[in-house]
Motif scaffolding. Structure first.
Motif, short mmCIF file in Angstrom:
data_model
loop_
_atom_site.label_atom_id
_atom_site.label_comp_id
_atom_site.label_asym_id
_atom_site.label_seq_id
_atom_site.Cartn_x
_atom_site.Cartn_y
_atom_site.Cartn_z
N UNK A 124 36.65 22.66 -44.54
CA UNK A 124 37.98 23.42 -43.45
C UNK A 124 37.01 24.21 -42.30
N UNK A 125 35.68 24.90 -43.36
CA UNK A 125 35.06 25.42 -42.59
C UNK A 125 34.57 25.06 -41.01
N UNK A 161 35.79 22.42 -39.90
CA UNK A 161 37.38 22.31 -38.50
C UNK A 161 37.84 23.91 -38.39
N UNK A 162 38.19 25.18 -38.74
CA UNK A 162 37.41 26.39 -38.26
C UNK A 162 36.86 26.40 -36.78
N UNK A 163 35.87 25.83 -37.34
CA UNK A 163 34.41 26.58 -36.65
C UNK A 163 34.59 25.95 -35.52
N UNK A 164 34.95 23.75 -35.54
CA UNK A 164 34.82 23.55 -34.43
C UNK A 164 35.43 23.17 -33.60
#
Lengths: 321, 181
Positions: free
Chosen positions: B79-80, B82-85
């Motif tokens: 999920x991290x 996805x949020x960063x990328x």
């Protein structure tokens, strides 16, 4: 100990590694069997939630960006300074050369200044005789670009902005320009940072006006360096070298902002060479235009269901003036 | 290497802390790496590096020390990522979990085999996962995305794994070795 480590997958994370948590053996086994399907279901659920309400991911992303932007900014400073050619250290090697070049440019610009002043006076006189109503002045804030990584399939930059004091959404939809032209549009804003979707992103669609006639077209990003031109009027192909300006169609952009220049690529398709130096953005000005433009393109946070994809051909008849 | 009496040593607070830090090391390095790769180093195709790093970590630790990278942590890292990328939320969480499942399933064969085999297997897994991400994101956004990043991710995976594995093997024997606490 070795046999313990080879004993097979223990996915639960509550296994032998953490002696603090003591659980009965059957319960532990059940947990380790269940944890994978549970987590997979949770992840698929997250995908669904992200699809159903894009605001959720936007808000979390803005929070993370707020946390990371100062960190990225602190790192990018020294890196930019050390860069060859553009950074502070690179400049040291070419000082006298650059000085001479700047002197020449300065003399040339002074001539242009006189031309501009004469044109301004002429323009004012013409406007006065036409009873011209000036377009409203936008508010703007200047931000330093903290990171320009984007994603694998996305082109965006993170900009440090002055604290929003609670009103974080006021910046969403603002037009981002560097010194020369439009760079993109703010899609997410947090307390300290704003994310700008660049005009090269594959999701970027900007209604533009071509050349002196202002023929309408749509500039569509393709994740490459030069966005392509679509939907120009049949029989009126864009001319090589024609200026590309934003158009007010759809209401997302104010008219007349410089975007780029028309160019035909190797496949003979018209593309736009952006004026903004998109791969070396340092400073961006974010212009928040007043809301008296026709609201045909919804800003994402107000109406999440519909996508901002104006098609000039279809929207031409519903234009409000 | 492994001291027998160490297992019978009393569980003092310091030893518990030591164990916990060793246990948390892989996950911490994974999250830290995701953040560090986001820094603007102006490398070409730097964005494609982030999923490759996450995949390499998940693959390595699932292969040699599965208990250190439990599924909830993998999902959170996804999920991290996805949020960063800027990918659809949850997409990489699903893909990283599938990668972990595939690695664990192939573990008995891969773990004792030679390095070149694990390297090749990782490159294969990474290309499949990158292709899956490309297909899923194209499907979710209802448009055909350019496929070049899949190639880049495959190249990065093949090129970076030997370097990363060297560091991770070291960590596996020292900083992440729970049995040495």
């Amino acid at each position: 100990m070795v046999s313990l480590y080879l004993r097979g997958p223990n996915l639960s994370g509550f296994g032998d590694a953490l002696p603090v948590i003591r659980l009965s053996v059957p319960f532990r086994q059940a947990l380790s069997r269940l944890s994978f399907p549970l987590m997979l279901a949770a992840s698929l659920g997250t995908v669904l939630i992200g699809r159903a309400d894009p605001n959720v991911s936007d808000r979390v992303r803005a929070g993370i960006d707020d946390l990371l932007a100062p960190l990225y900014h602190a790192v990018s400073g020294p890196i930019q300074a050390a860069e060859h050619g553009t950074g502070a250290i690179g400049h040291l090697f070419a000082l006298s050369q650059e000085n001479a070049q700047l002197r020449e440019q300065n003399a040339e610009l002074l001539q242009w200044q006189e031309v501009a002043m004469a044109l301004q006076a002429q323009n004012n006189a013409l406007k006065a005789s036409l009873n011209y109503v000036p377009s409203p002045t936008p508010q703007f804030s200047t931000g330093e670009v903290a990171a320009d990584l984007g994603g694998v399939y996305a082109r965006s930059v993170l900009v440090l902005v002055p604290p929003a004091n609670g009103d974080t959404q006021s910046l969403v939809g603002a037009v981002a320009m560097d010194g020369r032209g439009v760079a993109g549009r703010v899609v997410e804003a947090g307390e300290r940072s704003a994310r700008v979707l660049l005009i090269t992103d594959i999701n970027s669609r900007i209604p533009v006006a071509l050349g002196a006639s202002g023929a309408p077209a749509l500039m569509a990003g393709n994740n490459g360096p030069d966005p392509s031109l679509l939907y120009w009027a049949p029989g009126q192909p864009p001319a090589e070298g024609a200026m590309v300006l934003t158009s007010a169609q759809g209401g997302a952009f104010p008219p007349g902002l410089p975007v780029g220049v028309v160019h035909y690529d190797a496949q003979n398709n018209p593309v736009v060479l952006p004026l903004a130096s998109l791969d070396a953005l340092r400073l961006l000005r974010l212009f928040s235009y007043p809301d008296n433009l026709p609201e045909l393109t919804p800003i994402p946070h107000t109406k999440p269901a519909s996508k901002p994809e104006p098609k000039p051909a279809a929207k031409a008849h519903s234009r409000k003036r | 290497m492994v001291q027998g009496p160490a297992l019978r040593r009393p569980l003092t607070l310091w030893r518990r802390l030591d164990t916990a830090s060793r246990w948390a090391f892989p996950g911490f390095m994974l999250v830290l790496g995701l953040v560090v790769i986001g820094m603007p180093f102006d490398l070409p195709n730097q964005a494609a590096l982030r999923p490759v790093y996450a995949m390499a970590c998940v693959y390595f630790w699932s292969l040699y020390r599965p208990a250190s990278l439990p599924t909830p942590l993998v999902a959170l890292c996804g999920v991290l990522l996805d949020l960063l990328g800027l990918s659809p939320l949850g997409l990489w969480a699903v893909i990283l979990l599938l990668l972990q499942l595939a690695t664990i399933a192939a573990r008995r064969r891969l773990a004792p085999s030679r390095f070149i085999v694990t390297w090749g297997a990782f490159t294969g897994f990474a290309i499949i996962a990158a292709g899956l991400a490309w297909a899923a994101q194209s499907l979710l956004e209802l448009r055909l995305l350019p496929a070049a990043p899949v190639l880049w991710e495959g190249l990065f995976a093949a090129g970076l794994y030997p370097l990363l594995a060297r560091l991770l093997i070291r960590a596996h024997r020292t900083a992440a070795a729970v049995e040495l606490a």
